[in-house]
Design a protein around this motif. Structure first.
Motif, short mmCIF file in Angstrom:
data_model
loop_
_atom_site.label_atom_id
_atom_site.label_comp_id
_atom_site.label_asym_id
_atom_site.label_seq_id
_atom_site.Cartn_x
_atom_site.Cartn_y
_atom_site.Cartn_z
N UNK A 231 0.83 -1.20 0.00
CA UNK A 231 0.00 0.00 0.00
C UNK A 231 0.87 1.26 0.00
N UNK A 232 2.00 1.22 0.70
CA UNK A 232 2.92 2.36 0.68
C UNK A 232 3.45 2.62 -0.73
N UNK A 233 3.80 1.55 -1.45
CA UNK A 233 4.27 1.71 -2.84
C UNK A 233 3.18 2.32 -3.71
N UNK A 234 1.94 1.83 -3.56
CA UNK A 234 0.82 2.37 -4.33
C UNK A 234 0.68 3.88 -4.10
N UNK A 235 0.59 4.29 -2.83
CA UNK A 235 0.40 5.71 -2.54
C UNK A 235 1.61 6.56 -2.91
N UNK A 236 2.80 6.03 -2.80
CA UNK A 236 3.98 6.76 -3.24
C UNK A 236 3.89 7.03 -4.74
N UNK A 237 3.45 6.05 -5.51
CA UNK A 237 3.28 6.23 -6.96
C UNK A 237 2.16 7.22 -7.28
N UNK A 238 1.05 7.14 -6.57
CA UNK A 238 -0.07 8.05 -6.82
C UNK A 238 0.34 9.49 -6.55
N UNK A 239 1.02 9.72 -5.42
CA UNK A 239 1.30 11.08 -4.96
C UNK A 239 2.66 11.63 -5.39
N UNK A 240 3.50 10.80 -5.98
CA UNK A 240 4.85 11.25 -6.31
C UNK A 240 5.72 11.35 -5.07
N UNK A 241 5.39 10.55 -4.05
CA UNK A 241 6.14 10.51 -2.81
C UNK A 241 7.29 9.51 -2.93
N UNK A 242 8.17 9.54 -1.94
CA UNK A 242 9.28 8.60 -1.86
C UNK A 242 9.04 7.65 -0.69
N UNK A 243 9.39 6.37 -0.91
CA UNK A 243 9.30 5.41 0.19
C UNK A 243 10.35 5.77 1.24
N UNK A 244 10.02 5.45 2.49
CA UNK A 244 10.92 5.79 3.59
C UNK A 244 11.17 4.56 4.46
N UNK A 245 12.37 4.49 5.00
CA UNK A 245 12.70 3.45 5.97
C UNK A 245 12.50 2.06 5.42
N UNK A 246 11.70 1.27 6.14
CA UNK A 246 11.48 -0.13 5.76
C UNK A 246 10.42 -0.28 4.67
N UNK A 247 10.00 0.82 4.07
CA UNK A 247 9.04 0.76 2.97
C UNK A 247 7.60 0.75 3.43
N UNK A 248 7.34 1.02 4.70
CA UNK A 248 5.96 1.07 5.18
C UNK A 248 5.49 2.51 5.40
N UNK A 249 6.28 3.45 4.92
CA UNK A 249 5.90 4.86 4.98
C UNK A 249 6.35 5.53 3.69
N UNK A 250 5.70 6.63 3.36
CA UNK A 250 6.16 7.43 2.23
C UNK A 250 6.07 8.90 2.60
N UNK A 251 6.95 9.69 2.00
CA UNK A 251 7.07 11.11 2.33
C UNK A 251 7.12 11.95 1.07
N UNK A 252 6.65 13.16 1.22
CA UNK A 252 6.72 14.15 0.15
C UNK A 252 8.18 14.57 -0.01
N UNK A 253 8.78 14.35 -1.18
CA UNK A 253 10.20 14.72 -1.35
C UNK A 253 10.46 16.21 -1.20
#
Length: 123
Positions: free
Chosen positions: A19-41
């Protein structure tokens, strides 16, 4: 004086990394840490964290994200922008639910579901 607070949005889910990968792709975010979070670059938007829970989603979300893809657009131009973005996020695994057409008070938006069935709007 009021202090502005930083916040993160947390999703309960079955598969945090997916789900983190999905939302990172939708929002143009970057995955963070262990891949269970995403952040606005750019550091402007909130961090989104995905936590695994044992139960599945059973009712409509009480909170949802509005992904602002047609800000300032109206009429056919807005509908085209919503359709274009809808097709892009469908290719990422989202499901189209329904188009809500402008009603005189609110502009059109496209209701979608992410890969775990959480509703969100393309607005």
């Amino acid at each position: 004086m009021t202090t502005v607070r930083e916040f993160q949005v947390t999703f309960d889910c079955a598969d945090p990394a997916r789900l983190a990968r999905f939302w990172a792709d939708v929002l143009g975010y970057a995955l963070q840490g262990d891949g269970t979070a995403c952040v606005d670059p750019t550091g402007v938007g909130p961090r989104i964290w995905f936590q695994q829970v044992p139960e599945g989603k059973v009712v409509k979300n009480r909170l949802h994200l509005d992904v602002r893809v047609a800000t300032g657009l109206v009429g056919d131009e807005r509908l085209q922008a919503l359709e274009t973005e809808g097709s892009r996020v469908e290719a990422l695994g989202a499901t189209r639910v329904r188009m809500l057409l402008a009603d005189g008070d609110e502009e059109s938006c496209l209701v979608m579901q992410d890969i775990e069935g959480n509703e969100f709007c393309l607005d």
